[in-house]
Design a protein around this motif. Structure first.
Motif, PDB file in Angstrom:
ATOM      1  N   TRP A 186     -51.550  31.365  16.512  1.00  0.00           N
ATOM      2  CA  TRP A 186     -52.914  31.818  16.236  1.00  0.00           C
ATOM      3  C   TRP A 186     -53.903  30.816  16.837  1.00  0.00           C
ATOM      4  N   GLU A 187     -55.130  31.293  17.023  1.00  0.00           N
ATOM      5  CA  GLU A 187     -56.205  30.438  17.533  1.00  0.00           C
ATOM      6  C   GLU A 187     -57.121  30.041  16.394  1.00  0.00           C
ATOM      7  N   SER A 188     -57.465  28.755  16.360  1.00  0.00           N
ATOM      8  CA  SER A 188     -58.400  28.254  15.355  1.00  0.00           C
ATOM      9  C   SER A 188     -59.374  27.301  16.035  1.00  0.00           C
ATOM     10  N   GLU A 189     -60.647  27.646  15.985  1.00  0.00           N
ATOM     11  CA  GLU A 189     -61.708  26.839  16.607  1.00  0.00           C
ATOM     12  C   GLU A 189     -61.394  26.540  18.075  1.00  0.00           C
ATOM     13  N   GLY A 190     -60.922  27.571  18.770  1.00  0.00           N
ATOM     14  CA  GLY A 190     -60.685  27.450  20.204  1.00  0.00           C
ATOM     15  C   GLY A 190     -59.396  26.758  20.599  1.00  0.00           C
ATOM     16  N   GLN A 191     -58.582  26.385  19.609  1.00  0.00           N
ATOM     17  CA  GLN A 191     -57.302  25.719  19.904  1.00  0.00           C
ATOM     18  C   GLN A 191     -56.148  26.570  19.390  1.00  0.00           C
ATOM     19  N   TRP A 192     -55.086  26.631  20.170  1.00  0.00           N
ATOM     20  CA  TRP A 192     -53.893  27.345  19.723  1.00  0.00           C
ATOM     21  C   TRP A 192     -53.122  26.503  18.713  1.00  0.00           C
ATOM     22  N   GLN A 193     -52.678  27.156  17.666  1.00  0.00           N
ATOM     23  CA  GLN A 193     -51.861  26.525  16.632  1.00  0.00           C
ATOM     24  C   GLN A 193     -50.546  27.291  16.537  1.00  0.00           C
ATOM     25  N   PHE A 194     -49.532  26.625  15.963  1.00  0.00           N
ATOM     26  CA  PHE A 194     -48.242  27.318  15.854  1.00  0.00           C
ATOM     27  C   PHE A 194     -47.475  26.830  14.629  1.00  0.00           C
ATOM     28  N   SER A 195     -46.544  27.657  14.207  1.00  0.00           N
ATOM     29  CA  SER A 195     -45.523  27.235  13.252  1.00  0.00           C
ATOM     30  C   SER A 195     -44.218  27.915  13.664  1.00  0.00           C
ATOM     31  N   ILE A 196     -43.113  27.210  13.466  1.00  0.00           N
ATOM     32  CA  ILE A 196     -41.796  27.789  13.736  1.00  0.00           C
ATOM     33  C   ILE A 196     -41.210  28.178  12.385  1.00  0.00           C
ATOM     34  N   GLU A 197     -41.022  29.468  12.179  1.00  0.00           N
ATOM     35  CA  GLU A 197     -40.677  29.998  10.858  1.00  0.00           C
ATOM     36  C   GLU A 197     -39.172  30.108  10.620  1.00  0.00           C
ATOM     37  N   ALA A 198     -38.424  30.414  11.662  1.00  0.00           N
ATOM     38  CA  ALA A 198     -36.967  30.569  11.531  1.00  0.00           C
ATOM     39  C   ALA A 198     -36.333  30.379  12.894  1.00  0.00           C
TER      40      ALA A 198
END
Length: 360
Positions: A26-38
């Motif tokens: 997802w994008e937050s304040e113009g920066q891409w963020q991530f999480s590895i769920e599985a």
């Protein structure tokens, strides 16, 4: 805020197996963020491993059939993973498995037919991320630097130690990246000759001795003198490296020891050429980052002012699957996901082919 739930799938040149990672992006304040769920790693059964390894030598008919069969198999693995873990997935982003990579001839091929993958998984697929760049005169590799730029921009250098080694960095406002040379491919070749999957933490390599004759031959290889952008793959390994291993009188432990020193010397040469002289951080991922002797040797050769940062094991193992998930999102958004400053293509591109499950 839109969260993309993407199953990234990666099979590297070292043939360690298939990596699957469900990534939220997802994008937050113009920066891409991530999480590895599985995550899941699937080792290849011997018959499939042999087919993928020898695909470069297959007839056109057998190669085409493997492309279809492997795509179907990938879809089956994706479906089982999703069902076992009860995952919610928007689409699959698959790298496939590279069988041919000759950008100088305008040709690259990633096994794993996208339509077969979509049909057998029942999910939309984005794949074939290299071909468009090669058609634009690029190397079609490395592709991971778009992830380095958007997800790991706080590091001065991003180093991937997969079958081969590549790195990316920012220079004059542009992301530069290229394949340095060897990493795990020769190490895996030697350990498999010994009947082992890998050298656990580099313990055997650490106990070996340096073979200066072999080291000199490796350091003299022409590829290292080529200007970037450049990329390499299994063809180079089979034609240039395997004969050196087979013609060496060194013990297996000495071979492992020597190759790690060689790898680290070549990596350090490239890093130092582009380093600014101030303290910097190098982010190391890929299977080689799990080899403590490899990392210790690299840190020693780089010296104190370049710190080698190794993340958690999950990110080491699944960074490439994560980046292909991101590339899939960018493809669906019709945004740049392959950088011409990295590949040498005429222009940046939005690469990847989209496939939908055939419901008939």
């Amino acid at each position: 805020m839109s969260i993309y739930k993407v199953l990234g799938m990666m099979s590297g040149t070292s043939l360690d197996g298939l990596d699957l990672a469900l990534c939220h992006l997802w994008e937050s304040e113009g920066q891409w963020q991530f999480s590895i769920e599985a995550t899941r790693e699937i080792s290849y059964e011997k018959a499939l491993w042999e087919q993928l390894k020898n695909a470069i030598h297959s007839s056109e008919e057998k190669h085409d059939q493997l492309h279809l069969d492997y795509g179907f198999w990938l879809g089956q693995q994706a479906k089982k993973f999703i069902e076992d873990e009860q995952l919610e997935v928007d689409f699959i982003a698959s790298h496939g498995h590279t069988s041919h990579h000759r950008p100088e001839d305008g040709f690259t091929f990633q096994l794993g037919d996208g339509q077969q993958l979509a049909n057998s998984s029942g999910i939309q697929v984005v794949c074939d991320f290299r071909t468009k760049d090669v058609s634009l005169g690029g190397q079609g590799a490395p592709l991971v630097p778009i992830g380095d730029q958007l997800l790991f921009h706080e590091y001065d250098f991003c180093l991937n130690l997969g079958g081969i080694s590549n790195m990316s960095f920012l220079k004059d406002g542009k992301r530069i990246a290229y394949d340095i040379g060897l990493a795990n491919m020769p190490l895996n070749f030697i350990t498999r000759k010994m009947g082992l999957e890998y050298d656990d933490n580099g313990k055997m390599a650490r106990s070996g001795q340096l073979d200066n004759v072999l080291l000199a031959k490796l350091n003299a290889l022409e590829y290292y003198r080529l200007p970037h952008p450049k990329s390499t793959g299994y063809e180079w390994f089979t034609s240039e490296i395997i004969p050196l291993i087979q013609n060496s009188n060194a013990s297996d432990k000495d071979l492992l020891h020597t190759f790690i020193h060689h790898n680290c010397e070549q990596i350090a040469l490239q890093v130092k050429e582009h380093a600014t002289g101030k303290p910097q951080k190098l982010f190391a991922t890929g299977g080689g980052a799990l080899n403590q002797f490899f990392i210790d040797t690299l840190q020693n050769v780089l010296g104190d002012y370049i710190e080698v940062v190794v993340p958690n094991k999950e990110l080491i193992a699944y960074k490439e699957a994560l980046v292909f998930a991101l590339m899939g999102v960018l493809r669906l958004q019709d945004k740049t996901n392959v950088l011409s400053s990295v590949t040498g293509a005429e222009k940046d591109s939005c690469s990847g082919v989209i496939f939908y499950p055939d419901i008939n």
